[in-house]
Write an enzyme that holds these catalytic residues in place. Structure first.
Site, PDB file in Angstrom:
ATOM      1  N   GLU A   9       0.840  -1.208   0.000  1.00 28.92           N
ATOM      2  CA  GLU A   9       0.000   0.000   0.000  1.00 28.92           C
ATOM      3  C   GLU A   9       0.874   1.257   0.000  1.00 28.92           C
ATOM      4  O   GLU A   9       2.005   1.241   0.473  1.00 28.92           O
ATOM      5  CB  GLU A   9      -0.927  -0.008   1.223  1.00 28.92           C
ATOM      6  N   ARG A  50      -3.927   3.511 -23.410  1.00 29.37           N
ATOM      7  CA  ARG A  50      -3.971   2.908 -24.745  1.00 29.37           C
ATOM      8  C   ARG A  50      -5.224   2.075 -24.986  1.00 29.37           C
ATOM      9  O   ARG A  50      -5.627   1.881 -26.113  1.00 29.37           O
ATOM     10  CB  ARG A  50      -2.703   2.088 -24.995  1.00 29.37           C
ATOM     11  N   HIS A 100      -1.742   8.521 -26.461  1.00 32.66           N
ATOM     12  CA  HIS A 100      -1.964   7.597 -27.561  1.00 32.66           C
ATOM     13  C   HIS A 100      -3.405   7.088 -27.515  1.00 32.66           C
ATOM     14  O   HIS A 100      -3.884   6.751 -26.437  1.00 32.66           O
ATOM     15  CB  HIS A 100      -1.000   6.424 -27.424  1.00 32.66           C
ATOM     16  N   LYS A 133       2.662   0.997 -41.612  1.00 34.13           N
ATOM     17  CA  LYS A 133       3.156  -0.069 -40.725  1.00 34.13           C
ATOM     18  C   LYS A 133       2.102  -1.156 -40.570  1.00 34.13           C
ATOM     19  O   LYS A 133       0.927  -0.869 -40.367  1.00 34.13           O
ATOM     20  CB  LYS A 133       3.464   0.527 -39.347  1.00 34.13           C
ATOM     21  N   ARG A 170       1.540  -4.485 -38.112  1.00 34.52           N
ATOM     22  CA  ARG A 170       2.117  -5.194 -36.971  1.00 34.52           C
ATOM     23  C   ARG A 170       1.977  -6.698 -37.186  1.00 34.52           C
ATOM     24  O   ARG A 170       0.900  -7.222 -37.386  1.00 34.52           O
ATOM     25  CB  ARG A 170       1.437  -4.754 -35.663  1.00 34.52           C
ATOM     26  N   THR A 194       9.046  -1.358 -27.253  1.00 31.69           N
ATOM     27  CA  THR A 194      10.072  -2.380 -27.509  1.00 31.69           C
ATOM     28  C   THR A 194      11.135  -1.855 -28.474  1.00 31.69           C
ATOM     29  O   THR A 194      12.217  -2.430 -28.573  1.00 31.69           O
ATOM     30  CB  THR A 194       9.445  -3.630 -28.159  1.00 31.69           C
ATOM     31  N   GLY A 211      10.706  -1.946 -31.655  1.00 31.63           N
ATOM     32  CA  GLY A 211      10.529  -2.678 -32.915  1.00 31.63           C
ATOM     33  C   GLY A 211      10.139  -1.768 -34.076  1.00 31.63           C
ATOM     34  O   GLY A 211      10.670  -1.876 -35.178  1.00 31.63           O
ATOM     35  N   THR A 212       9.218  -0.867 -33.825  1.00 31.18           N
ATOM     36  CA  THR A 212       8.755   0.050 -34.874  1.00 31.18           C
ATOM     37  C   THR A 212       9.912   0.919 -35.379  1.00 31.18           C
ATOM     38  O   THR A 212      10.140   1.055 -36.578  1.00 31.18           O
ATOM     39  CB  THR A 212       7.631   0.954 -34.316  1.00 31.18           C
TER      40      THR A 212
HETATM   41  C1  R5P Z   1       1.799   2.781 -31.984  1.00 32.87           C
HETATM   42  O1  R5P Z   1       1.013   3.033 -32.891  1.00 32.87           O
HETATM   43  C2  R5P Z   1       2.662   3.804 -31.330  1.00 32.87           C
HETATM   44  O2  R5P Z   1       2.533   5.061 -31.925  1.00 32.87           O
HETATM   45  C3  R5P Z   1       4.118   3.378 -31.346  1.00 32.87           C
HETATM   46  O3  R5P Z   1       4.543   3.310 -32.700  1.00 32.87           O
HETATM   47  C4  R5P Z   1       4.295   2.053 -30.681  1.00 32.87           C
HETATM   48  O4  R5P Z   1       3.710   2.062 -29.398  1.00 32.87           O
HETATM   49  C5  R5P Z   1       5.758   1.711 -30.574  1.00 32.87           C
HETATM   50  O5  R5P Z   1       5.874   0.450 -30.013  1.00 32.87           O
HETATM   51  P1  R5P Z   1       7.196  -0.402 -30.192  1.00 32.87           P
HETATM   52  O6  R5P Z   1       8.366   0.446 -29.770  1.00 32.87           O
HETATM   53  O7  R5P Z   1       7.004  -1.575 -29.258  1.00 32.87           O
HETATM   54  O8  R5P Z   1       7.285  -0.835 -31.614  1.00 32.87           O
END
Ligand code: R5P
Length: 292
Positions: free
Chosen positions: A35, A92, A126, A192, A194, A223, A225-226
């Site tokens: 807590e 989100r 977001h 993009k 996913r 992460t 990745g994008t």
């Molecule tokens: C998604 O549409 C957000 O704008 C970011 O592109 C996303 O959250 C990035 O995530 P990550 O770094 O895991 O690819």
């Protein structure tokens, strides 16, 4: 009076300096059962109180602190209570994709209101467009952006050669536009798809990046990745230096190391989440919004 939550003490201090306001840092403790305890250390009676608290990791604890701070400020006689939530955790999930799912954005918005906030400020939440706030608040809500100050930082610290700004997906178009316009550069976005939690497929649109410095701008790097995929694509199209910028450096696990391994020139983020790459402070943006 600016009250700094434990996740945003440095940012709160910067805001208080810019606004020439008192800064109050509450006492925080965590009990052995998990807590949270908070205590305001200054008298807030009659004050306009601004509680600054990002709800980044650990989100449950940081939210609880935020609720307690808003509630105690209201209960202690503050005239006006504002919540500044630079990184808006649980934001989100803004829809029910499958039946029975909790829409966490709505839940935390309700809790912020119930805790006593008269208004709320967030940054690049977001997946909202710039300066449009989610329609879940019954109090005034402001969605501020850092896209321009991120681009300005890079522009001021490097001699960019014929720069172009990219959003790594269509959702980032507005950030790319805002960032590009801030430094007088061309801008565009990519598409993009996913493929998995860490895997995305990015397709560039028709813009020539050969021998040009590129800034890729997004709201969140999680992460990485994008961004990694976008960097690869731009490099394969002959770009010169690549800079990446985001408002919220979530950077889970070894995301930062993996991004550095791409040979990216610089990684620039804001202090909505305070960390190694938080080179740009949102204090100016927040102070300006609070002063209006
Ligand atoms: C998604 O549409 C957000 O704008 C970011 O592109 C996303 O959250 C990035 O995530 P990550 O770094 O895991 O690819």
């Amino acid at each position: 009076m600016i009250v700094g939550g434990s996740a945003s003490e440095n940012l709160a201090e910067k805001i208080s300096e810019r606004m020439d306001c008192d800064l109050s840092i509450p006492e925080f403790e965590k009990f052995p059962d998990g807590e949270v305890y908070v205590r305001l250390t200054d008298d807030v009676e009659g004050e306009d109180v601004v509680v600054v608290q990002s709800t980044c990791y650990p989100p449950n604890q940081n939210y609880m602190e935020l609720f307690l701070l808003l509630d105690v400020a209201r209960d202690s006689g503050a005239e006006q209570v504002s919540a500044v939530v630079p990184y808006f955790g649980y934001g989100r999930q803004d829809k029910r994709f499958e039946s029975g799912e909790a829409v966490s954005l709505e839940t935390v918005a309700n809790l912020i209101e119930c805790s006593g906030a008269d208004e709320v400020y967030m940054m690049d939440i977001h997946p909202q467009p710039i300066e449009r706030s989610p329609e879940v608040f019954d109090i005034p809500a402001h969605n501020l952006t850092a896209a321009d100050i991120l681009a300005e930082y890079i522009d001021q610290n490097y001699s960019l050669s014929n720069p172009v700004v990219f959003g790594p997906d269509s959702g980032a178009e507005e950030w790319a536009k805002r960032a590009g316009e801030a430094i007088g550069a061309d801008w565009d976005y990519m598409t993009k798809k996913r493929l998995g939690p860490e895997e995305v497929e990015i397709t560039p649109r028709e813009i020539n990046v050969e021998e040009r410095d590129v800034i890729i701008v997004d709201d969140i790097i999680s992460t990485g990745g994008t961004m990694r995929e976008a960097i690869d694509i731009l490099k394969s199209h002959g770009s010169n230096d690549v800079f990446i910028a985001c408002t919220h450096p979530v950077l889970v696990d070894d995301a930062l190391d993996k991004l550095r391994d791409t040979g990216v020139k610089d990684i620039v983020a804001t202090d909505t989440i305070e960390g190694e790459v938080s080179k740009v402070s949102i204090a100016s943006v927040v102070s300006e919004a609070l002063s209006q």
